[in-house]
Design a protein around this motif. Structure first.
Motif, short mmCIF file in Angstrom:
data_model
loop_
_atom_site.label_atom_id
_atom_site.label_comp_id
_atom_site.label_asym_id
_atom_site.label_seq_id
_atom_site.Cartn_x
_atom_site.Cartn_y
_atom_site.Cartn_z
N GLU A 56 -56.45 -20.14 27.84
CA GLU A 56 -55.87 -18.84 27.54
C GLU A 56 -56.10 -18.52 26.08
OE1 GLU A 56 -51.46 -17.03 27.13
OE2 GLU A 56 -51.86 -18.18 28.93
N GLU A 57 -56.65 -17.35 25.82
CA GLU A 57 -56.93 -16.95 24.45
C GLU A 57 -55.66 -16.47 23.78
OE1 GLU A 57 -60.24 -14.45 23.69
OE2 GLU A 57 -61.36 -15.24 25.40
N PRO A 58 -55.43 -16.85 22.54
CA PRO A 58 -54.24 -16.37 21.83
C PRO A 58 -54.40 -14.90 21.48
CG PRO A 58 -55.63 -17.62 20.35
CD PRO A 58 -56.24 -17.73 21.72
N MET A 59 -53.27 -14.25 21.20
CA MET A 59 -53.34 -12.87 20.77
C MET A 59 -54.14 -12.81 19.48
SD MET A 59 -49.57 -11.30 21.54
CE MET A 59 -49.95 -9.74 20.82
N PRO A 60 -54.89 -11.75 19.29
CA PRO A 60 -55.66 -11.63 18.05
C PRO A 60 -54.73 -11.60 16.84
CG PRO A 60 -55.81 -9.63 19.35
CD PRO A 60 -55.02 -10.60 20.14
N GLU A 61 -55.30 -11.84 15.69
CA GLU A 61 -54.52 -11.87 14.46
C GLU A 61 -54.01 -10.47 14.12
OE1 GLU A 61 -53.55 -14.61 12.77
OE2 GLU A 61 -54.52 -15.73 14.37
N LEU A 62 -52.81 -10.19 14.52
CA LEU A 62 -52.14 -8.94 14.20
C LEU A 62 -50.89 -9.26 13.39
CD1 LEU A 62 -52.32 -7.10 17.64
CD2 LEU A 62 -53.70 -6.64 15.63
N ASN A 63 -50.43 -8.30 12.64
CA ASN A 63 -49.20 -8.47 11.90
C ASN A 63 -48.06 -8.70 12.87
OD1 ASN A 63 -47.32 -8.54 9.89
ND2 ASN A 63 -47.34 -6.34 9.53
N THR A 64 -47.23 -9.70 12.62
CA THR A 64 -46.11 -9.98 13.51
C THR A 64 -44.77 -9.81 12.82
OG1 THR A 64 -46.23 -12.35 12.99
CG2 THR A 64 -47.44 -11.57 14.95
N VAL A 65 -44.77 -9.32 11.59
CA VAL A 65 -43.53 -9.06 10.85
C VAL A 65 -43.54 -7.58 10.47
CG1 VAL A 65 -42.10 -9.65 8.87
CG2 VAL A 65 -43.50 -11.41 9.95
N PHE A 66 -42.45 -6.90 10.84
CA PHE A 66 -42.35 -5.46 10.62
C PHE A 66 -41.12 -5.20 9.75
CE2 PHE A 66 -43.99 -6.52 14.81
CZ PHE A 66 -45.29 -6.09 14.66
N TYR A 67 -41.33 -4.48 8.66
CA TYR A 67 -40.28 -4.28 7.66
C TYR A 67 -39.60 -2.93 7.82
CZ TYR A 67 -42.33 -8.42 5.64
OH TYR A 67 -42.79 -9.69 5.47
N PHE A 68 -38.35 -2.86 7.35
CA PHE A 68 -37.53 -1.66 7.48
C PHE A 68 -36.94 -1.28 6.13
CE2 PHE A 68 -37.82 -3.42 11.64
CZ PHE A 68 -37.76 -2.35 12.51
N ASP A 69 -36.59 -0.02 6.01
CA ASP A 69 -35.92 0.47 4.81
C ASP A 69 -34.46 0.03 4.84
OD1 ASP A 69 -38.17 1.74 3.78
OD2 ASP A 69 -37.77 3.57 4.92
N PHE A 70 -33.80 0.12 3.69
CA PHE A 70 -32.41 -0.28 3.55
C PHE A 70 -31.53 0.48 4.55
CE2 PHE A 70 -28.24 0.61 1.56
CZ PHE A 70 -27.74 -0.68 1.60
N ASP A 71 -30.74 -0.27 5.30
CA ASP A 71 -29.75 0.28 6.22
C ASP A 71 -30.38 1.17 7.30
OD1 ASP A 71 -27.12 0.36 7.12
OD2 ASP A 71 -26.67 2.18 5.99
N LYS A 72 -31.64 0.91 7.67
CA LYS A 72 -32.34 1.73 8.66
C LYS A 72 -32.90 0.84 9.77
CE LYS A 72 -32.26 5.59 6.22
NZ LYS A 72 -31.18 6.46 6.38
N SER A 73 -33.04 1.47 10.94
CA SER A 73 -33.70 0.80 12.05
C SER A 73 -34.82 1.68 12.61
CB SER A 73 -32.69 0.47 13.15
OG SER A 73 -32.05 1.64 13.61
N VAL A 74 -35.26 2.65 11.83
CA VAL A 74 -36.33 3.57 12.22
C VAL A 74 -37.67 2.93 11.87
CG1 VAL A 74 -37.31 5.86 11.82
CG2 VAL A 74 -34.83 5.55 11.84
N LEU A 75 -38.62 3.00 12.81
CA LEU A 75 -39.94 2.41 12.58
C LEU A 75 -40.75 3.25 11.60
CD1 LEU A 75 -40.92 1.55 16.25
CD2 LEU A 75 -39.96 0.02 14.54
N LYS A 76 -41.42 2.56 10.69
CA LYS A 76 -42.32 3.24 9.75
C LYS A 76 -43.63 3.56 10.47
CE LYS A 76 -40.52 0.78 5.73
NZ LYS A 76 -40.87 -0.08 4.59
N ALA A 77 -44.41 4.49 9.92
CA ALA A 77 -45.67 4.91 10.54
C ALA A 77 -46.64 3.74 10.68
CB ALA A 77 -46.30 6.03 9.73
N GLU A 78 -46.75 2.91 9.64
CA GLU A 78 -47.67 1.77 9.72
C GLU A 78 -47.21 0.75 10.75
OE1 GLU A 78 -45.05 1.05 6.03
OE2 GLU A 78 -46.18 2.73 6.82
#
Length: 166
Positions: A56-78
């Motif tokens: 089984e091939e592993p998932m390609p190298e993609l970013n697996t950590v996603f950052y948020f603004d202070f006191d927010k849970s809204v996804l950033k565009a990137e």
């Protein structure tokens, strides 16, 4: 401006999906002639598959950590663009994943646990909207308990406001 960023993110996602769908091997040799010869059972391109172990091939190298603004849970565009790429792979190769929500040390432990959960759920909801099977996604919140960076600076806080895909 937000609309423009969203359009750019969606255009990037479409291009990435098209490129992922276009990955195939050529059936022409160096002279441009198509390989139309018969292929016997158990072989492909002259390789005997009966003795080959499927890995089984592993998932390609993609970013697996996603950052948020202070006191927010809204996804950033990137983040949306990166998650769209993840969703493409998870649709073609479904596998269980865990989304771990985190917060910085500001606020009460209870508040940060809830905020970490909201962040992880926002990532989950986006993936589900992109066609990923919701039953394969586990959401966990660690709040402020497992900081990525120790310290009381804004730089440290910004590294701790995250969701990790595992």
């Amino acid at each position: 401006m937000l609309s423009s960023a969203l359009k750019q993110s969606m255009a990037l996602a479409v291009v990435m999906a098209v490129l992922a769908g276009c990955s195939s091997t050529s059936t022409t040799d160096s002279g441009g002639m198509a390989d139309t010869g018969p292929v016997s059972t158990g072989t492909a391109s002259g390789v005997d598959l009966s003795s080959t172990q499927v890995v089984e091939e592993p998932m390609p190298e993609l970013n697996t950590v996603f950052y948020f603004d202070f006191d927010k849970s809204v996804l950033k565009a990137e983040t949306r663009a990166e998650l769209t790429a993840h969703a493409g792979y998870l649709r073609t190769d479904p596998r269980p994943i865990r989304l771990e929500g985190h917060g910085d040390e500001r606020g009460t432990r209870e508040y940060n646990m809830a905020l970490g959960e909201r962040r992880a759920k926002s990532v989950r909801d986006f993936l589900v909207l992109q066609g990923v099977d919701a039953s394969l996604i586990e959401v966990v919140s660690y709040g402020e308990e497992y900081p990525a960076v120790m310290g009381t600076t804004e730089a440290a806080y910004s590294m701790n406001r995250r969701v990790e895909l595992k």
